[in-house]
Design a protein around this motif. Structure first.
Motif, PDB file in Angstrom:
ATOM      1  N   ASN A   1       0.834  -1.190   0.000  1.00  0.00           N
ATOM      2  CA  ASN A   1       0.000   0.000   0.000  1.00  0.00           C
ATOM      3  C   ASN A   1       0.882   1.259   0.000  1.00  0.00           C
ATOM      4  OD1 ASN A   1       0.995  -0.016   2.599  1.00  0.00           O
ATOM      5  ND2 ASN A   1      -0.897  -0.794   3.487  1.00  0.00           N
ATOM      6  N   LYS A   2       0.280   2.425   0.194  1.00  0.00           N
ATOM      7  CA  LYS A   2       1.051   3.669   0.140  1.00  0.00           C
ATOM      8  C   LYS A   2       1.975   3.828   1.328  1.00  0.00           C
ATOM      9  CE  LYS A   2      -0.455   7.429  -1.585  1.00  0.00           C
ATOM     10  NZ  LYS A   2      -1.164   8.696  -1.878  1.00  0.00           N
TER      11      LYS A   2
ATOM     12  N   LEU B   1       2.942  19.747   8.419  1.00  0.00           N
ATOM     13  CA  LEU B   1       4.109  19.124   9.033  1.00  0.00           C
ATOM     14  C   LEU B   1       4.300  17.731   8.444  1.00  0.00           C
ATOM     15  CD1 LEU B   1       6.073  20.162  11.190  1.00  0.00           C
ATOM     16  CD2 LEU B   1       4.816  18.808  12.866  1.00  0.00           C
ATOM     17  N   GLY B   2       5.509  17.458   7.942  1.00  0.00           N
ATOM     18  CA  GLY B   2       5.809  16.163   7.357  1.00  0.00           C
ATOM     19  C   GLY B   2       5.833  15.056   8.392  1.00  0.00           C
ATOM     20  N   LEU B   3       5.834  13.806   7.908  1.00  0.00           N
ATOM     21  CA  LEU B   3       5.751  12.660   8.803  1.00  0.00           C
ATOM     22  C   LEU B   3       6.964  12.582   9.726  1.00  0.00           C
ATOM     23  CD1 LEU B   3       4.046  10.177   9.535  1.00  0.00           C
ATOM     24  CD2 LEU B   3       5.315   8.892   7.816  1.00  0.00           C
TER      25      LEU B   3
ATOM     26  N   ASP C   1      14.409  -3.057  12.449  1.00  0.00           N
ATOM     27  CA  ASP C   1      14.646  -2.439  11.154  1.00  0.00           C
ATOM     28  C   ASP C   1      13.332  -2.484  10.385  1.00  0.00           C
ATOM     29  OD1 ASP C   1      15.920  -1.277   9.021  1.00  0.00           O
ATOM     30  OD2 ASP C   1      16.655  -3.176   8.202  1.00  0.00           O
ATOM     31  N   PRO C   2      12.698  -1.336  10.126  1.00  0.00           N
ATOM     32  CA  PRO C   2      11.382  -1.364   9.483  1.00  0.00           C
ATOM     33  C   PRO C   2      11.445  -1.895   8.060  1.00  0.00           C
ATOM     34  CG  PRO C   2      12.200   0.881   9.607  1.00  0.00           C
ATOM     35  CD  PRO C   2      13.164   0.033  10.387  1.00  0.00           C
ATOM     36  N   ASP C   3      10.339  -2.441   7.627  1.00  0.00           N
ATOM     37  CA  ASP C   3      10.207  -2.892   6.242  1.00  0.00           C
ATOM     38  C   ASP C   3      10.100  -1.688   5.315  1.00  0.00           C
ATOM     39  OD1 ASP C   3      10.054  -5.827   6.564  1.00  0.00           O
ATOM     40  OD2 ASP C   3       8.288  -5.347   7.764  1.00  0.00           O
ATOM     41  N   PRO C   4      10.263  -1.881   4.017  1.00  0.00           N
ATOM     42  CA  PRO C   4      10.130  -0.757   3.086  1.00  0.00           C
ATOM     43  C   PRO C   4       8.761  -0.094   3.180  1.00  0.00           C
ATOM     44  CG  PRO C   4      11.173  -2.623   1.999  1.00  0.00           C
ATOM     45  CD  PRO C   4      10.731  -3.106   3.332  1.00  0.00           C
ATOM     46  N   ASN C   5       8.775   1.236   3.139  1.00  0.00           N
ATOM     47  CA  ASN C   5       7.577   2.071   3.196  1.00  0.00           C
ATOM     48  C   ASN C   5       6.831   1.911   4.517  1.00  0.00           C
ATOM     49  OD1 ASN C   5       6.385   4.125   1.737  1.00  0.00           O
ATOM     50  ND2 ASN C   5       4.796   2.811   0.874  1.00  0.00           N
ATOM     51  N   VAL C   6       7.567   1.677   5.588  1.00  0.00           N
ATOM     52  CA  VAL C   6       6.992   1.511   6.927  1.00  0.00           C
ATOM     53  C   VAL C   6       7.740   2.426   7.895  1.00  0.00           C
ATOM     54  CG1 VAL C   6       6.603  -0.084   8.849  1.00  0.00           C
ATOM     55  CG2 VAL C   6       6.228  -0.851   6.505  1.00  0.00           C
ATOM     56  N   LEU C   7       7.010   3.066   8.787  1.00  0.00           N
ATOM     57  CA  LEU C   7       7.591   3.820   9.903  1.00  0.00           C
ATOM     58  C   LEU C   7       7.190   3.133  11.196  1.00  0.00           C
ATOM     59  CD1 LEU C   7       7.869   7.596  10.471  1.00  0.00           C
ATOM     60  CD2 LEU C   7       6.755   6.234  12.232  1.00  0.00           C
TER      61      LEU C   7
ATOM     62  N   ARG D   1       8.464   6.074   1.975  1.00  0.00           N
ATOM     63  CA  ARG D   1       8.877   6.706   0.731  1.00  0.00           C
ATOM     64  C   ARG D   1       7.889   7.769   0.253  1.00  0.00           C
ATOM     65  NH1 ARG D   1       9.628   1.105  -0.520  1.00  0.00           N
ATOM     66  NH2 ARG D   1       7.645   1.198  -1.641  1.00  0.00           N
ATOM     67  N   THR D   2       6.603   7.612   0.560  1.00  0.00           N
ATOM     68  CA  THR D   2       5.578   8.497   0.027  1.00  0.00           C
ATOM     69  C   THR D   2       5.484   9.768   0.855  1.00  0.00           C
ATOM     70  OG1 THR D   2       4.350   6.536  -0.655  1.00  0.00           O
ATOM     71  CG2 THR D   2       3.157   8.630  -0.649  1.00  0.00           C
ATOM     72  N   PRO D   3       5.467  10.945   0.237  1.00  0.00           N
ATOM     73  CA  PRO D   3       5.230  12.176   1.010  1.00  0.00           C
ATOM     74  C   PRO D   3       3.848  12.116   1.658  1.00  0.00           C
ATOM     75  CG  PRO D   3       6.085  12.690  -1.174  1.00  0.00           C
ATOM     76  CD  PRO D   3       5.761  11.235  -1.187  1.00  0.00           C
ATOM     77  N   PHE D   4       3.804  12.498   2.923  1.00  0.00           N
ATOM     78  CA  PHE D   4       2.551  12.341   3.663  1.00  0.00           C
ATOM     79  C   PHE D   4       2.384  13.502   4.625  1.00  0.00           C
ATOM     80  CE2 PHE D   4       0.094  10.847   7.327  1.00  0.00           C
ATOM     81  CZ  PHE D   4      -1.046  10.366   6.694  1.00  0.00           C
ATOM     82  N   LEU D   5       1.153  14.053   4.656  1.00  0.00           N
ATOM     83  CA  LEU D   5       0.761  15.102   5.588  1.00  0.00           C
ATOM     84  C   LEU D   5      -0.518  14.671   6.284  1.00  0.00           C
ATOM     85  CD1 LEU D   5       1.225  18.347   3.429  1.00  0.00           C
ATOM     86  CD2 LEU D   5       2.798  17.452   5.145  1.00  0.00           C
TER      87      LEU D   5
END
Length: 756
Positions: free
Chosen positions: A148-149, A218-220, A178-184, A248-252
């Motif tokens: 997903n995003k 404010l960014g993530l 260590d997070p997976d790709p596209n995960v915080l 990876r995705t810009p998110f607000l």
């Protein structure tokens, strides 16, 4: 040809203008879904803030356009089903979905993995952890596999857990991952450390995270960096959050409108400050710059520049915990005897020493390493002697009085703006009245210049999202929000009032976070009660005279006694009229859903007769409301809705008909005249056949069954009839001895001879 070329150029220009607009119109909207869990009612001891924290985060995510499901106080089985429900929802939501997961409660680490405990967790041995708790990585990897995003996983669970009190303790806090790709992934406390105890009503981490999510534009990464600074300032350095991101995705969460106030520090200045070397700051700002970056190199640069500063001891403890966590992570990833021997050589008494010994036992390897073995290459150098004192224990607190840490200075505006005045102190939420439902705090409107994020699909029936700039008050009866449309003038007054009540009720229901489907099913079959704050039993006191049980005038058939039988049917002899108290009205005070007010019945307004009278209350017992029915009205007391008991059915059958009967004159005259049957002796009572099992019991004890004494009914014993028994014809009669005074029947004159 010139005209053709001109037309072609016009078509190309129009196409270049329309294609971006068409692409923008066809761009799919971003979907946002969230799962929020707050476990407070643990069997080992309740926690004061996780349920409230989950309610605050859920409400904040609703305002940001998330479709939120959540619950509180879930056991292990409910957690597993809830995770499965949410995975199904995330799968059906599609690839244009941002997922947010927030778990508050007890978290613990075991052999390199993080676990989240349900409220029913009972772990006395270290081997109970993977059985009694949920491994978080199983859930995060399943979400990351959906492509997903992006996924945001927050664990507000680094607390001093009460489990596994043995001589082989678990390492404290949560394990670095260590997070997976596209995960915080975010923790409320740094890996290997625990947060200080909270007193409520909200935890410092949830409070700060909710504040930063509400900041427009404010960014993530900035949201979690500011959260770390705010928590450090609120706890005087006792709690230091951590996060790692591959988003990876810009998110607000929220956008910023054109009317936003000018920033005191521009984005260009902020970028320059983050690129500035630590040694170029003064000692106060150097510490805050290292805390803002939260990297091992940034902390080491501070120690190199200011080794004797009062903040050096605190920074040294941060470095010691981070270095040990990284060392253990690489040891666990290698998962070989050489790796665990390498860890024990660096940290012979470290937090993960028992984890390393358990893994060596798994490999059937000796605890003591051989004379020569290959030491694995770590990304961090060995710890100096000044760091060993901080990690030579299972749990590390940043407010441990043994080390006498100096409190950090407040962050300047250049790193962190001051909090909004209306978000500094938050009132505690009302206690939830429904099972598993999250608390609903009073919503604080966001700033006027904050706008919902663009290109998102707003969730349906989201009152918070539609009123982010308005005050929304939920006291179970009133909701203050945008004025509703005027009702149709053709409706009656009652219809208008009913329609307004339905609208308010629907809005109030929309304020609450929806339960996951599996939890909804479980709540439907369980009693509607609050496991966190169970109702206290009423103190013994006098019972009102109208409902006091009359023990001295109990009717036959009560207290387990049998009713007398007449012609095989139960009957009463001169029954006295029974004063049945009317059911008591149970009302609820607005805003206090748990409170029940008992009012006496109004004179002249008695309720119709129920199938059975309300059971009298025992002394010291209070009436308890049974909740609400499907129509939303207060239900009658349980004694009125209860099915009639056997004794009540007997009284109902035996009671005389209250309506007078009309007897024809001829029948009355016939009844008045004496009849031979009226002069005869009363008929003996009918002997009813005994049940087969009762006859068997009487036969075993070799005695007839004793009749049960009946109350208020005299038993009339009939005289036995003397029946002459003659032997069959053709058989000699036995000799009967003659008693003195009896007439002889044989041996006399004109009598046959007596048999010998």
């Amino acid at each position: 040809m010139r005209i053709i070329r001109t037309c072609l150029a016009v078509f190309l220009v129009l196409g270049s203008l329309s294609i971006p607009g068409l692409a923008q119109a066809q761009a799919p909207l971003e979907k946002r879904i969230a799962l929020v869990i707050g476990n407070s009612a643990y069997q080992t001891g309740p926690l004061p803030t996780p349920a409230n924290d989950a309610g605050l985060i859920a409400q904040t995510l609703q305002a940001a356009g998330f479709d939120v499901v959540g619950a509180r106080d879930l056991d292990q089985d409910s957690l597993r089903h809830t995770f499965r429900d949410f995975l199904d929802k995330a799968t059906a939501s599609g690839p244009d979905t941002v997922v947010f997961v927030y778990l508050a409660g007890y978290g613990l680490q075991y052999e390199g993995e993080n676990y989240f405990a349900g409220v029913d967790a009972k772990m006395t041995r270290v081997t109970d952890v993977p059985v009694e708790a949920i491994r978080v990585s199983d859930f995060t990897k399943s979400l990351a596999a959906l492509q997903n995003k992006g996924t945001i996983m927050v664990l507000d669970a680094a607390r001093t857990n009460p489990f596994v009190r043995s001589d082989q303790p678990l390492a404290g806090g949560l394990a670095i991952v260590d997070p997976d790709p596209n995960v915080l992934i975010g923790f409320n406390a740094a890996p290997g450390t625990v947060a200080p105890p909270e007193t409520g009503p909200y935890g410092a981490y949830a409070h700060a995270l909710a504040e930063m999510i509400r900041v427009g534009g404010l960014g993530l990464d900035d949201v979690f960096d500011r959260t770390r600074l705010r928590v450090s300032d609120a706890t005087k350095g006792g709690e230091l959050p951590w996060n790692a991101s591959k988003f990876r995705t810009p998110f607000l969460f929220f956008d910023k409108g054109p009317d936003a106030p000018a920033q005191q520090v521009s984005a260009l200045q902020g970028g320059a400050m983050r690129a500035k070397a630590i040694r170029d700051f003064d000692a106060r700002d150097a510490y805050l710059a290292a805390l803002d970056r939260d990297t091992l190199r940034g902390y080491e640069d501070f120690l190199a520049a200011y080794p004797s500063d009062p903040m050096a001891r605190r920074v040294r403890a941060i470095v010691a915990a981070r270095r040990e966590a990284i060392t253990w992570r690489q040891t666990w990833v290698a998962d070989t005897p050489e790796a665990y021997w390498s860890y024990l050589r660096r940290y012979p008494h470290g937090p993960h020493g028992w984890d390393a010994r358990r893994r060596l036992d798994h490999f059937e390897a000796a605890l003591e390493p051989p004379a020569s073995f290959t030491v694995i290459a770590y990304d961090v150098p060995p710890p100096p002697e000044t760091e060993i004192i901080y990690v030579d224990r299972p749990v590390l607190y940043f407010d441990d009085p043994e080390f006498d840490f100096a409190p950090p200075p407040p962050p300047p505006v250049i790193f962190l703006p001051p909090p909004p005045p209306d978000f500094i102190v938050l009132a505690p939420p009302p206690a939830p009245v429904d099972l598993y439902v999250l608390p609903v705090p009073a919503f604080v409107p966001v700033a006027e210049w904050v706008r919902p994020a663009r290109d998102i699909a707003p969730p349906e029936n989201n009152v918070i999202f539609n009123n982010i700039h308005n005050t929304v008050i939920n006291n179970t009866t009133t909701i203050v929000q945008e004025p509703a449309a005027a009702p149709s003038p053709g409706l009656s007054t009652g219809a208008k009032v009913a329609g307004a009540a339905v609208a308010v009720g629907a809005a109030a229901a929309a304020l609450h976070v929806a339960l996951p489907p599996s939890v909804q099913k479980k709540a439907a079959v369980m009693p509607n009660q609050n496991p966190v704050a169970p109702a206290k039993p009423a103190a013994p006191g006098p019972v009102p005279a109208a409902i006091k049980p009359q023990d001295s005038h109990s009717l036959p058939g009560t207290n387990g006694s049998r009713l007398p039988l007449v012609n095989g049917k139960p009957a009463l002899q001169n029954p006295a009229p029974v004063q049945t108290p009317a059911p008591q009205a149970v009302t609820k005070t607005p805003g206090k859903a748990n409170a029940a007010v008992v009012k006496p019945p109004l004179p002249g307004h008695a309720l119709p007769a129920a199938p059975s009278s309300a059971a009298p209350l025992a002394p010291g017992k209070a009436a308890v409301s049974t909740g609400r029915n499907k129509a939303g009205k207060n239900a009658l007391p349980a004694a009125v809705n209860r099915q009639p008991t056997i004794a009540a059915q007997a009284r109902h059958k035996a009671a005389p008909n209250p309506q007078p009967r009309t007897i024809p004159p001829a029948v009355a005259k016939l009844n008045a005249s004496p009849r031979p049957r009226d002069q005869a002796a009363p008929r003996p009572p009918v002997q009813r056949a005994q049940p087969q099992n009762q006859a068997r019991v009487n036969a075993q004890v070799n005695r007839p069954s004793s009749p049960v004494p009946q109350a208020h009914t005299p038993v009339q014993v009939q005289p036995r009839r003397q029946v002459e028994v003659r032997p069959p014809a053709g058989r000699p009669q036995p000799h009967v001895p003659q008693k003195p005074g009896m007439k002889k029947e044989c041996g006399g004159q004109d009598q046959p001879a007596c048999p010998k």
